[in-house]
Design an enzyme around this catalytic site. Sequence first.
Site, PDB file in Angstrom:
ATOM      1  N   ASP A   1       0.640  14.536  26.227  1.00 44.19           N
ATOM      2  CA  ASP A   1       1.264  15.247  25.015  1.00 44.19           C
ATOM      3  C   ASP A   1      -0.524  15.809  24.645  1.00 44.19           C
ATOM      4  O   ASP A   1      -1.477  16.318  23.749  1.00 44.19           O
ATOM      5  CB  ASP A   1       0.262  13.901  24.243  1.00 44.19           C
ATOM      6  CG  ASP A   1       0.858  12.585  24.103  1.00 44.19           C
ATOM      7  OD1 ASP A   1       2.104  12.575  24.501  1.00 44.19           O
ATOM      8  OD2 ASP A   1       0.609  10.872  24.148  1.00 44.19           O
TER       9      ASP A   1
ATOM     10  N   LYS B   1       2.608  20.491  25.857  1.00 42.77           N
ATOM     11  CA  LYS B   1       3.501  21.122  26.427  1.00 42.77           C
ATOM     12  C   LYS B   1       4.947  21.991  25.829  1.00 42.77           C
ATOM     13  O   LYS B   1       5.092  23.177  26.022  1.00 42.77           O
ATOM     14  CB  LYS B   1       4.329  19.619  27.851  1.00 42.77           C
ATOM     15  CG  LYS B   1       2.860  19.752  28.652  1.00 42.77           C
ATOM     16  CD  LYS B   1       3.768  18.101  29.801  1.00 42.77           C
ATOM     17  CE  LYS B   1       3.826  16.742  28.914  1.00 42.77           C
ATOM     18  NZ  LYS B   1       3.026  16.371  28.401  1.00 42.77           N
TER      19      LYS B   1
ATOM     20  N   ALA C   1       9.563  10.606  26.866  1.00 44.00           N
ATOM     21  CA  ALA C   1       8.374  12.015  26.289  1.00 44.00           C
ATOM     22  C   ALA C   1       8.590  12.302  24.985  1.00 44.00           C
ATOM     23  O   ALA C   1       9.297  11.791  24.583  1.00 44.00           O
ATOM     24  CB  ALA C   1       8.979  12.994  26.916  1.00 44.00           C
ATOM     25  N   GLY C   2       7.453  12.785  24.610  1.00 44.62           N
ATOM     26  CA  GLY C   2       7.840  13.490  23.313  1.00 44.62           C
ATOM     27  C   GLY C   2       7.004  14.640  22.939  1.00 44.62           C
ATOM     28  O   GLY C   2       5.462  14.488  22.538  1.00 44.62           O
ATOM     29  N   HIS C   3       8.147  16.012  22.730  1.00 43.32           N
ATOM     30  CA  HIS C   3       7.012  17.048  23.033  1.00 43.32           C
ATOM     31  C   HIS C   3       7.454  17.568  21.293  1.00 43.32           C
ATOM     32  O   HIS C   3       8.665  17.843  20.933  1.00 43.32           O
ATOM     33  CB  HIS C   3       7.758  18.057  23.646  1.00 43.32           C
ATOM     34  CG  HIS C   3       7.479  17.694  25.172  1.00 43.32           C
ATOM     35  ND1 HIS C   3       8.277  17.676  26.641  1.00 43.32           N
ATOM     36  CD2 HIS C   3       7.076  16.148  25.804  1.00 43.32           C
ATOM     37  CE1 HIS C   3       7.546  17.632  27.483  1.00 43.32           C
ATOM     38  NE2 HIS C   3       6.875  16.326  27.090  1.00 43.32           N
TER      39      HIS C   3
ATOM     40  N   GLN D   1       4.815  13.831  30.339  1.00 44.98           N
ATOM     41  CA  GLN D   1       3.972  13.118  31.456  1.00 44.98           C
ATOM     42  C   GLN D   1       2.739  13.978  31.484  1.00 44.98           C
ATOM     43  O   GLN D   1       2.915  15.079  31.051  1.00 44.98           O
ATOM     44  CB  GLN D   1       4.277  12.268  31.604  1.00 44.98           C
ATOM     45  CG  GLN D   1       5.123  11.183  31.262  1.00 44.98           C
ATOM     46  CD  GLN D   1       6.520  11.289  31.063  1.00 44.98           C
ATOM     47  OE1 GLN D   1       7.577  11.252  32.498  1.00 44.98           O
ATOM     48  NE2 GLN D   1       7.228  11.228  29.746  1.00 44.98           N
TER      49      GLN D   1
ATOM     50  N   GLY E   1       4.128   6.013  17.953  1.00 40.40           N
ATOM     51  CA  GLY E   1       3.115   6.562  17.326  1.00 40.40           C
ATOM     52  C   GLY E   1       2.053   5.910  17.074  1.00 40.40           C
ATOM     53  O   GLY E   1       1.142   5.687  15.986  1.00 40.40           O
TER      54      GLY E   1
END
Length: 420
Positions: free
Chosen positions: A13, A16, A39-41, A222, A300
């Site tokens: 986080d 990226k 992943a959450g980009h 990550q 979240g």
Amino acid sequence: MKVDVVLGLQWGDEGKGKIVDVLANTYPVVARFQGGPNAGHSLHFEGKKFVLHTVPSGVFREGSINFIGNGVVIDPIIFKEECEGIEAMGVPVKERVVLADRAHLILPTHRIIDAASEAAKGKSKIGSTLKGIGPTYMDKTGRNGLRIGDILTPNFMERFEALKNRHKDMLKQYDFEYNAEEREQEWLDAVNYMKQFTIVDGAYAVNGYLNGGKAVLAEGAQGSMLDVDFGSYPFVTSSSTTCAGACIGLGVSPRNIGNVYGIFKAYCTRVGSGPFPTELFDETGEELRKQGFEFGATTGRPRRTGWLDLPALKYAIMVSGVTELIMMKADVLDTFDTIKVATSYMVNGKETQQVPYDVYAEVTPVYTEFKGWKKDLTKVKSEDELPVEFKEYIKFIEDSLQVPIKIISLGPDREQTIVR
Ligand code: GDP
Ligand code: IMO
Ligand code: MG
């Protein structure tokens, strides 16, 4: 042409997605090489926000090729949802996304095993995103997995059933209620949807791009401290998040790696369990979470927060051979009177610069303090507008790490970026 690599140097986080989106206008190809929908980009541009999980962050750039490499694990359901969301924004996603045939598939039962295994761990749980990442990589290295290329073979259903039954056998060891078939039809429909995309032999494709004069930007997921080998094992993810992972996850030689961009936040965050030496449990930590809006882009969950950790950064830079640094989210510190940076650790009464092997070791950071700049950095457009206190802060970091900071990000938007 070379493969330049963007890597998170902390616990994920770092930003990226934003940086890959910014850099993507100078790279014809953006490639993911490991991880999956854990992943959450996040990308912000033209007043819009989008969170990507599987699709590379170059997808909003016209004419871009967004390649999903063999090292990635894909959940067809999440992939389909994501692509439909991108398409709804008027982006020709099927033209822009290319899949490597050797990338592994996350089955619905992989997610169930992830949940069962975490539940069984109780207090020592990893804090997984529960996307099935660990079980899918286990099947990959255990040589049982299903790959994207398999969806085009006549006996795919047979192999799917066999793997699912294997998973059901595994699940007998857990006291865990589940319904293996609940998401099966949705998953199979999504597998069919994937057939509309270009599926290629990944190593030939990536080397073909390079030989054809197309530079590749490899987008890490990550962060280095979550690497399966070099992170705080077992509180890690199941893939290689360091630079070497780009070679393995794309099929390129180390000789073809060019710049290695290491991204870090001007402070630290971590989601899930595991050591975090500079973690703050007080109002300052709460303030960092509030100002930085530190809540997971995938789950979240509130992110744990703390001061910048130079020993951990040095370690990550060493392992990946980082050539340039990118500092994110310094604007989050705008209101702070004092800013601290950990320069070494005290472990068992001894001062050290090394990250300890023992994840349960008591680590007390040794801090250097800086005076806050107390200025809104989000409106700063060029380097000469930066306050002197901020310049001192980044000079100290550069001197300590011996790698130049080439980009400073001062807000989530594409435009809030200073290239030095
Ligand atoms: P990634 O997983 O490394 O792509 O990072 P995430 O998207 O999970 O988390 C980074 C968060 O910080 C997102 O909400 C971004 O929109 C936001 N962000 C990125 N760069 C900056 C920045 O320089 N300043 C601020 N305030 N937010 C940023
Ligand atoms: P991006 O790419 C932050 C963390 C989880 C958990 C551990 C293992 O957005 O930076 P997993 O689901 O892989 O089994 O979880 O790793 N984790 C992340 N933390 N950012 C991520 O990705 C993460 N992906 C996994 O919280 O502690
Ligand atoms: Mg993220």
